[in-house]
Write a protein that holds these residues in place. Structure first.
Motif, PDB file in Angstrom:
ATOM      1  N   ALA A   1     -31.692  20.953   8.125  1.00 15.50           N
ATOM      2  CA  ALA A   1     -31.197  22.321   8.106  1.00 15.50           C
ATOM      3  C   ALA A   1     -30.718  23.110   9.182  1.00 15.50           C
ATOM      4  N   ARG A   2     -29.837  24.001   9.177  1.00 18.23           N
ATOM      5  CA  ARG A   2     -29.553  24.938  10.248  1.00 18.23           C
ATOM      6  C   ARG A   2     -29.997  26.183  10.074  1.00 18.23           C
ATOM      7  N   PRO A   3     -31.229  26.780  10.912  1.00 19.27           N
ATOM      8  CA  PRO A   3     -31.786  26.136  11.727  1.00 19.27           C
ATOM      9  C   PRO A   3     -32.678  25.171  11.014  1.00 19.27           C
ATOM     10  N   PRO A   4     -33.586  24.361  11.899  1.00 14.02           N
ATOM     11  CA  PRO A   4     -34.349  23.473  11.168  1.00 14.02           C
ATOM     12  C   PRO A   4     -35.684  24.359  10.613  1.00 14.02           C
ATOM     13  N   VAL A   5     -36.009  23.737   9.620  1.00 13.47           N
ATOM     14  CA  VAL A   5     -37.300  24.503   8.843  1.00 13.47           C
ATOM     15  C   VAL A   5     -38.601  23.763   9.261  1.00 13.47           C
ATOM     16  N   CYS A   6     -39.717  24.749   9.773  1.00 14.53           N
ATOM     17  CA  CYS A   6     -40.937  23.995  10.181  1.00 14.53           C
ATOM     18  C   CYS A   6     -41.946  24.888   9.386  1.00 14.53           C
ATOM     19  N   LYS A   7     -43.302  24.361   9.417  1.00 17.66           N
ATOM     20  CA  LYS A   7     -44.339  24.943   8.743  1.00 17.66           C
ATOM     21  C   LYS A   7     -45.451  24.758   9.411  1.00 17.66           C
ATOM     22  N   LEU A   8     -46.387  25.779   9.343  1.00 19.39           N
ATOM     23  CA  LEU A   8     -47.602  25.588  10.041  1.00 19.39           C
ATOM     24  C   LEU A   8     -48.572  24.995   9.013  1.00 19.39           C
ATOM     25  N   MET A   9     -49.271  23.896   9.352  1.00 16.24           N
ATOM     26  CA  MET A   9     -50.369  23.536   8.475  1.00 16.24           C
ATOM     27  C   MET A   9     -51.345  22.430   9.322  1.00 16.24           C
ATOM     28  N   ASP A  10     -52.287  22.163   8.745  1.00 16.99           N
ATOM     29  CA  ASP A  10     -53.271  21.086   9.237  1.00 16.99           C
ATOM     30  C   ASP A  10     -52.583  19.715   8.885  1.00 16.99           C
ATOM     31  N   TYR A  11     -52.135  19.302   9.774  1.00 19.13           N
ATOM     32  CA  TYR A  11     -51.401  18.031   9.443  1.00 19.13           C
ATOM     33  C   TYR A  11     -52.366  16.686   9.186  1.00 19.13           C
ATOM     34  N   GLY A  12     -53.486  16.804   9.662  1.00 20.43           N
ATOM     35  CA  GLY A  12     -54.567  15.542   9.304  1.00 20.43           C
ATOM     36  C   GLY A  12     -54.928  15.752   7.914  1.00 20.43           C
ATOM     37  N   LYS A  13     -55.034  16.929   7.430  1.00 19.02           N
ATOM     38  CA  LYS A  13     -55.650  17.354   6.199  1.00 19.02           C
ATOM     39  C   LYS A  13     -54.636  16.867   5.174  1.00 19.02           C
ATOM     40  N   PHE A  14     -53.424  17.336   5.503  1.00 18.17           N
ATOM     41  CA  PHE A  14     -52.152  16.842   4.732  1.00 18.17           C
ATOM     42  C   PHE A  14     -52.074  15.431   4.512  1.00 18.17           C
ATOM     43  N   LYS A  15     -52.187  15.002   5.471  1.00 11.80           N
ATOM     44  CA  LYS A  15     -52.015  13.161   5.231  1.00 11.80           C
ATOM     45  C   LYS A  15     -53.046  12.562   4.722  1.00 11.80           C
ATOM     46  N   TYR A  16     -54.362  13.033   4.900  1.00 15.71           N
ATOM     47  CA  TYR A  16     -55.619  12.829   3.928  1.00 15.71           C
ATOM     48  C   TYR A  16     -55.108  12.928   2.742  1.00 15.71           C
ATOM     49  N   GLU A  17     -54.886  14.044   2.337  1.00 18.40           N
ATOM     50  CA  GLU A  17     -54.675  14.277   0.851  1.00 18.40           C
ATOM     51  C   GLU A  17     -53.492  13.599   0.187  1.00 18.40           C
ATOM     52  N   SER A  18     -52.517  13.561   0.950  1.00 17.84           N
ATOM     53  CA  SER A  18     -51.416  12.387   0.414  1.00 17.84           C
ATOM     54  C   SER A  18     -51.776  11.187   0.177  1.00 17.84           C
ATOM     55  N   ALA A  19     -52.652  10.465   1.170  1.00 19.50           N
ATOM     56  CA  ALA A  19     -53.270   9.217   0.945  1.00 19.50           C
ATOM     57  C   ALA A  19     -54.065   9.093  -0.228  1.00 19.50           C
ATOM     58  N   MET A  20     -55.001  10.249  -0.370  1.00 17.04           N
ATOM     59  CA  MET A  20     -55.876  10.071  -1.436  1.00 17.04           C
ATOM     60  C   MET A  20     -54.852  10.220  -2.922  1.00 17.04           C
ATOM     61  N   LYS A  21     -54.014  11.017  -3.003  1.00 17.50           N
ATOM     62  CA  LYS A  21     -52.910  10.940  -4.126  1.00 17.50           C
ATOM     63  C   LYS A  21     -52.276   9.803  -4.345  1.00 17.50           C
ATOM     64  N   ALA A  22     -52.176   8.844  -3.198  1.00 17.19           N
ATOM     65  CA  ALA A  22     -51.285   7.798  -3.361  1.00 17.19           C
ATOM     66  C   ALA A  22     -52.298   6.780  -3.796  1.00 17.19           C
ATOM     67  N   ARG A  23     -53.683   6.959  -3.504  1.00 13.27           N
ATOM     68  CA  ARG A  23     -54.684   5.768  -3.869  1.00 13.27           C
ATOM     69  C   ARG A  23     -55.007   6.188  -5.323  1.00 13.27           C
ATOM     70  N   GLU A  24     -55.051   7.348  -5.750  1.00 13.55           N
ATOM     71  CA  GLU A  24     -55.229   7.652  -7.271  1.00 13.55           C
ATOM     72  C   GLU A  24     -54.262   7.183  -8.084  1.00 13.55           C
ATOM     73  N   ALA A  25     -53.148   7.223  -7.623  1.00 14.85           N
ATOM     74  CA  ALA A  25     -51.903   7.111  -8.474  1.00 14.85           C
ATOM     75  C   ALA A  25     -51.885   5.452  -8.481  1.00 14.85           C
ATOM     76  N   ARG A  26     -52.366   4.849  -7.631  1.00 15.65           N
ATOM     77  CA  ARG A  26     -52.368   3.122  -7.504  1.00 15.65           C
ATOM     78  C   ARG A  26     -53.427   2.774  -8.381  1.00 15.65           C
ATOM     79  N   LYS A  27     -54.841   3.473  -8.343  1.00 20.03           N
ATOM     80  CA  LYS A  27     -55.905   3.116  -9.183  1.00 20.03           C
ATOM     81  C   LYS A  27     -55.250   3.269 -10.755  1.00 20.03           C
ATOM     82  N   ASN A  28     -54.666   4.324 -11.308  1.00 20.43           N
ATOM     83  CA  ASN A  28     -54.339   4.510 -12.512  1.00 20.43           C
ATOM     84  C   ASN A  28     -53.280   3.614 -12.983  1.00 20.43           C
ATOM     85  N   GLN A  29     -52.455   3.028 -11.988  1.00 18.33           N
ATOM     86  CA  GLN A  29     -51.445   2.158 -12.387  1.00 18.33           C
ATOM     87  C   GLN A  29     -51.808   0.770 -13.075  1.00 18.33           C
TER      88      GLN A  29
END
Length: 178
Positions: free
Chosen positions: A34-62
């Motif tokens: 995007a012009r200008p690039p879009v950035c966000k303030l967030m706790d990146y470690g927490k974001f990575k952990y939550e996305s990994a947990m969602k992926a694990r949950e999705a694999r478990k239910n598969q």
């Protein structure tokens, strides 16, 4: 974007990094093209952990579809046939596909209709649990047919768990009645 998802507007990189440091968060680039690039303030470690947990949950239910294989011979004994048919029934009830292979040896290869008849008989016997996914076809010395279950793997798992819970409930009530 701010830490709560609000729009901050166009800010220089230096000011954005300063905002992130004050809020004790990370500055993450969301849309680089995007012009200008879009950035966000967030706790990146927490974001990575939550996305990994969602992926694990999705694999478990598969549900993973597994192909089980049963091997037969054209001149099979009736009792052996019933045993093999019992295995096919068990696999189909569990929600797995079954690959039925008939192995021909020697002079048996000149009589493929015997194998075809046997596969048709098996398909008719397990008709209420599964359907013929790929019809019988000769493959060298073997004849192969695939039978798929009517129920999905997840449905079979849920049904099995419900039956187990039902049995567990019945066992608990019977000692109290006595």
């Amino acid at each position: 974007m701010g830490p709560n998802g609000e729009q901050v507007g166009i800010v220089s990189i230096h000011d954005a990094l300063k905002l992130a440091q004050e809020a004790d968060l990370d500055l993450v680039e969301v849309a680089a093209t995007a012009r200008p690039p879009v950035c966000k303030l967030m706790d990146y470690g927490k974001f990575k952990y939550e996305s990994a947990m969602k992926a694990r949950e999705a694999r478990k239910n598969q549900a993973h579809t597994i192909i089980k294989e049963i091997k037969l011979r054209p001149k099979i004994d009736p009792h052996d046939y019933e045993t093999k048919k019992g295995h096919v029934v068990r696999f189909l009830k569990a929600g797995d596909k079954v690959k039925v292979t008939i192995m021909f040896r020697g002079r048996e290869q000149s009589r493929p209709e015997l194998g075809f008849r046997l596969l048709q008989r098996l398909a008719d016997d397990v008709q209420e649990l599964g359907f013929v996914e790929s019809h019988a076809k000769q493959d060298g010395r073997n004849m192969i047919m695939v039978i798929g279950p009517h129920k999905k793997k997840a449905e079979a798992k849920a049904e099995k768990a419900a039956a187990k819970a039902q049995r567990g409930g019945d066992e608990e009530t019977s000692p109290q009645e006595a």
